[in-house]
Motif scaffolding. Structure first.
Motif, PDB file in Angstrom:
ATOM      1  N   MET A   1       0.850  -1.194   0.000  1.00  0.00           N
ATOM      2  CA  MET A   1       0.000   0.000   0.000  1.00  0.00           C
ATOM      3  C   MET A   1       0.886   1.245   0.000  1.00  0.00           C
ATOM      4  N   LYS A   2       0.632   2.152  -0.948  1.00  0.00           N
ATOM      5  CA  LYS A   2       1.478   3.325  -1.100  1.00  0.00           C
ATOM      6  C   LYS A   2       0.708   4.620  -0.833  1.00  0.00           C
ATOM      7  N   ALA A   3       1.455   5.596  -0.326  1.00  0.00           N
ATOM      8  CA  ALA A   3       0.861   6.898  -0.032  1.00  0.00           C
ATOM      9  C   ALA A   3       1.779   8.017  -0.501  1.00  0.00           C
ATOM     10  N   THR A   4       1.178   9.143  -0.837  1.00  0.00           N
ATOM     11  CA  THR A   4       1.910  10.370  -1.130  1.00  0.00           C
ATOM     12  C   THR A   4       1.430  11.451  -0.175  1.00  0.00           C
ATOM     13  N   ILE A   5       2.368  12.224   0.339  1.00  0.00           N
ATOM     14  CA  ILE A   5       2.038  13.325   1.245  1.00  0.00           C
ATOM     15  C   ILE A   5       2.278  14.638   0.502  1.00  0.00           C
ATOM     16  N   ILE A   6       1.283  15.529   0.557  1.00  0.00           N
ATOM     17  CA  ILE A   6       1.392  16.832  -0.101  1.00  0.00           C
ATOM     18  C   ILE A   6       1.243  17.926   0.944  1.00  0.00           C
ATOM     19  N   THR A   7       2.180  18.845   0.982  1.00  0.00           N
ATOM     20  CA  THR A   7       2.019  20.035   1.810  1.00  0.00           C
ATOM     21  C   THR A   7       1.756  21.221   0.886  1.00  0.00           C
ATOM     22  N   ILE A   8       0.702  21.962   1.212  1.00  0.00           N
ATOM     23  CA  ILE A   8       0.306  23.106   0.393  1.00  0.00           C
ATOM     24  C   ILE A   8       0.632  24.397   1.133  1.00  0.00           C
ATOM     25  N   GLY A   9       1.355  25.289   0.483  1.00  0.00           N
ATOM     26  CA  GLY A   9       1.631  26.574   1.107  1.00  0.00           C
ATOM     27  C   GLY A   9       2.868  27.244   0.555  1.00  0.00           C
ATOM     28  N   ASP A  10       2.706  28.481   0.097  1.00  0.00           N
ATOM     29  CA  ASP A  10       3.855  29.235  -0.413  1.00  0.00           C
ATOM     30  C   ASP A  10       4.896  29.469   0.673  1.00  0.00           C
TER      31      ASP A  10
ATOM     32  N   PHE B   1       5.909  13.772  10.507  1.00  0.00           N
ATOM     33  CA  PHE B   1       5.000  13.121  11.466  1.00  0.00           C
ATOM     34  C   PHE B   1       4.062  12.156  10.755  1.00  0.00           C
ATOM     35  N   ILE B   2       3.490  12.593   9.636  1.00  0.00           N
ATOM     36  CA  ILE B   2       2.557  11.737   8.896  1.00  0.00           C
ATOM     37  C   ILE B   2       3.275  10.495   8.380  1.00  0.00           C
ATOM     38  N   ALA B   3       4.483  10.696   7.829  1.00  0.00           N
ATOM     39  CA  ALA B   3       5.240   9.566   7.284  1.00  0.00           C
ATOM     40  C   ALA B   3       5.538   8.521   8.357  1.00  0.00           C
ATOM     41  N   LYS B   4       5.965   8.973   9.535  1.00  0.00           N
ATOM     42  CA  LYS B   4       6.245   8.040  10.630  1.00  0.00           C
ATOM     43  C   LYS B   4       4.982   7.299  11.055  1.00  0.00           C
ATOM     44  N   SER B   5       3.872   8.017  11.120  1.00  0.00           N
ATOM     45  CA  SER B   5       2.599   7.402  11.534  1.00  0.00           C
ATOM     46  C   SER B   5       2.149   6.344  10.541  1.00  0.00           C
ATOM     47  N   LEU B   6       2.297   6.618   9.250  1.00  0.00           N
ATOM     48  CA  LEU B   6       1.906   5.649   8.229  1.00  0.00           C
ATOM     49  C   LEU B   6       2.839   4.443   8.222  1.00  0.00           C
ATOM     50  N   ASP B   7       4.122   4.700   8.399  1.00  0.00           N
ATOM     51  CA  ASP B   7       5.097   3.615   8.399  1.00  0.00           C
ATOM     52  C   ASP B   7       4.804   2.603   9.503  1.00  0.00           C
ATOM     53  N   LYS B   8       4.363   3.089  10.645  1.00  0.00           N
ATOM     54  CA  LYS B   8       4.085   2.198  11.779  1.00  0.00           C
ATOM     55  C   LYS B   8       2.965   1.210  11.490  1.00  0.00           C
ATOM     56  N   ILE B   9       2.071   1.552  10.563  1.00  0.00           N
ATOM     57  CA  ILE B   9       0.960   0.640  10.252  1.00  0.00           C
ATOM     58  C   ILE B   9       1.151  -0.037   8.895  1.00  0.00           C
ATOM     59  N   GLY B  10       2.352   0.007   8.354  1.00  0.00           N
ATOM     60  CA  GLY B  10       2.649  -0.735   7.139  1.00  0.00           C
ATOM     61  C   GLY B  10       2.301  -0.039   5.843  1.00  0.00           C
ATOM     62  N   VAL B  11       2.123   1.283   5.869  1.00  0.00           N
ATOM     63  CA  VAL B  11       1.855   2.044   4.642  1.00  0.00           C
ATOM     64  C   VAL B  11       3.158   2.664   4.160  1.00  0.00           C
TER      65      VAL B  11
ATOM     66  N   PRO C   1      -6.752   5.002  12.612  1.00  0.00           N
ATOM     67  CA  PRO C   1      -7.763   3.960  12.869  1.00  0.00           C
ATOM     68  C   PRO C   1      -8.574   3.594  11.631  1.00  0.00           C
ATOM     69  N   LYS C   2      -8.883   4.578  10.795  1.00  0.00           N
ATOM     70  CA  LYS C   2      -9.704   4.312   9.604  1.00  0.00           C
ATOM     71  C   LYS C   2      -8.921   3.519   8.560  1.00  0.00           C
ATOM     72  N   VAL C   3      -7.652   3.860   8.362  1.00  0.00           N
ATOM     73  CA  VAL C   3      -6.820   3.118   7.417  1.00  0.00           C
ATOM     74  C   VAL C   3      -6.630   1.674   7.881  1.00  0.00           C
ATOM     75  N   VAL C   4      -6.369   1.500   9.170  1.00  0.00           N
ATOM     76  CA  VAL C   4      -6.197   0.156   9.737  1.00  0.00           C
ATOM     77  C   VAL C   4      -7.453  -0.681   9.531  1.00  0.00           C
ATOM     78  N   GLN C   5      -8.607  -0.071   9.696  1.00  0.00           N
ATOM     79  CA  GLN C   5      -9.884  -0.787   9.569  1.00  0.00           C
ATOM     80  C   GLN C   5     -10.207  -1.155   8.120  1.00  0.00           C
ATOM     81  N   GLU C   6      -9.851  -0.298   7.180  1.00  0.00           N
ATOM     82  CA  GLU C   6     -10.325  -0.473   5.820  1.00  0.00           C
ATOM     83  C   GLU C   6      -9.319  -1.119   4.862  1.00  0.00           C
ATOM     84  N   TYR C   7      -8.031  -1.211   5.250  1.00  0.00           N
ATOM     85  CA  TYR C   7      -7.021  -1.700   4.316  1.00  0.00           C
ATOM     86  C   TYR C   7      -6.202  -2.844   4.911  1.00  0.00           C
ATOM     87  N   GLN C   8      -5.873  -3.805   4.066  1.00  0.00           N
ATOM     88  CA  GLN C   8      -4.917  -4.845   4.427  1.00  0.00           C
ATOM     89  C   GLN C   8      -3.515  -4.305   4.144  1.00  0.00           C
ATOM     90  N   ARG C   9      -2.623  -4.429   5.102  1.00  0.00           N
ATOM     91  CA  ARG C   9      -1.287  -3.858   4.961  1.00  0.00           C
ATOM     92  C   ARG C   9      -0.219  -4.865   5.391  1.00  0.00           C
TER      93      ARG C   9
END
Length: 417
Positions: free
Chosen positions: A1-10, A24-34, A167-175
């Motif tokens: 399962m792959k993810a892209t993180i986008i930060t918006i702001g000049d 922070f987001i990358a570390k959080s996703l990595d912990k659940i296998g994303v 919690p929602k990603v963990v519930q809805e996706y196999q990782r």
């Protein structure tokens, strides 16, 4: 399962602020296998955002966006979401109620129309409740990709990631399982460490990858295992760490990213019920800062004298003026006297003292740029070592701090073994 993180702001693109949200987001996703496929920063421009969304469509499973959800005109993410998903903004009653309670109940001021507009959300989105702010998160799916929009305010983003997204990603996706183990080494450079463990590295299983993460004076070795059998991954990681320890156990000081050298040293001091103080010249209090960055350091760190000026060394630390005239302010003799005197002053078991020429100019000193003396007073003796850390100034200071910690750890361990 792959993810892209986008930060918006000049403000990110012009260097006005540093993007900490992505880490922070990358570390959080990595912990659940994303697996985070990429991290992108883009401008507050509608066409730029839409183009980025289109390029990512069906290429990754998750696209997580932070920024652009505020109440002002330059916050355009919600409207851009509507354009991309062919949707329209509608008032969500629950969000409006939450915003009203927050503004009128917590902040104790009348709610404005700008505040009320925070309750406008795309009609097709799943709302992610923002407990600590007014801008809700949004979850929308198009074909095979889920787009998640979060506020850019760090504490709001973190709350939504921890309480809604994970919690929602963990519930809805196999990782798959992703397991990391980081080994901290000090005292040898990346190339020398790599040479020592080359055979061990070549024999690693295919599902375990090794990464070298070098910093001045230290190298972190990160083992990453990926697969569907968690027990097998954990067992293999531990077995390989045991074999690695047999090869470079002399420079391993701890494990995991949170196990910094100062954490290891602090734990050893607490275990032995010993205390430490510092007398700093060229490091300007940075060793003390490193010690006090650890929670509970007051149990072993008693204080510091930042004796940057010569008169402070004489008047506060009691270093002999004749000693300074005879040997120079940057000398083994002065460093030794500083360590002994601060140890007596603070009544500690150990004391570190530093004096050196960090640069960038030589000034009136006879010592070369980058020359540093580190003295360590122990319960039994005083050790003084001379180094030359070269330039620039920041490197000299950082290397002095690290080497001081290494010397201290080495001496403490003599009493453990």
């Amino acid at each position: 399962m792959k993810a892209t993180i986008i930060t918006i702001g000049d403000e990110i693109l012009i260097g006005q602020i540093v993007d900490t949200n992505s880490a922070f987001i990358a570390k959080s996703l990595d912990k659940i296998g994303v697996e985070v496929h990429e991290i992108i920063s883009i401008s507050d421009n509608k066409l730029h955002i839409l183009d980025t969304f289109s390029k990512l469509q069906n290429k990754v499973d998750l696209v997580i966006i932070t920024g652009g959800l505020g109440p002002t005109k330059d916050d355009i993410t919600k409207k851009t979401f509507c354009d991309y998903f062919e949707d329209e903004l509608v008032v969500d009653v629950k969000v409006l109620h939450h915003v009203t309670q927050l503004i009128e109940g917590f902040y104790k001021r009348p709610i404005t129309q700008i505040n009320k507009d925070q309750s406008l959300v795309p009609s097709k989105c799943t709302i992610l409740h923002n407990q600590v702010g007014t801008a809700p998160g949004m979850w929308m799916k198009k074909e095979n990709t889920v787009f998640i929009s979060l506020p850019g305010v760090p504490f709001e983003m973190k709350c939504l990631v921890e309480n809604e997204i994970i919690p929602k990603v963990v519930q809805e996706y196999q990782r798959p399982y992703i397991i990391h183990k980081t080994i901290l080494t000090y005292g040898q450079g990346e190339s020398l460490v790599a040479e020592r463990i080359e055979k061990w590295e070549n024999n690693l299983p295919e599902f375990i990858k090794l990464a070298y993460l070098p910093n001045p004076g230290r190298v972190r070795l990160r083992l990453s295992a990926r697969g569907t059998n968690k027990e097998l991954l954990e067992k293999s990681i531990e077995e390989n760490i045991v074999s690695l320890t047999k090869i470079i156990g002399d420079i391993i000081v701890g494990f995991d990213d949170d196990e910094s050298l100062e954490t290891v040293v602090g734990r050893l001091l607490k275990q032995q019920n010993k205390t430490i103080s510092t007398a700093e010249s060229c490091t300007g209090g940075k060793i003390a800062q490193v010690f006090t960055s650890i929670s509970g350091a007051s149990k072993y760190f008693k204080g510091s004298v930042v004796s940057y000026a010569t008169e402070t060394k004489i008047n506060v630390l009691g270093v002999s003026e004749n000693l300074i005239k005879e040997h120079s302010i940057v000398s083994a003799e002065v460093a030794k006297q500083m360590a002994i005197n601060v140890k007596n002053l603070m009544k500690t078991d150990y004391a570190i003292a530093t004096t050196g020429n960090a640069g960038p100019t030589k000034g009136d000193l006879n010592m070369e740029l980058g020359a540093v003396f580190i003295a360590l007073a122990t319960p039994n003796n005083v050790i003084v070592e001379e180094f030359n850390f070269g330039q620039p100034r920041e490197k000299v200071i950082d290397r002095t701090v690290i080497k001081s910690m290494e010397m201290l750890r080495k001496e403490i361990l003599k009493n453990v073994l």
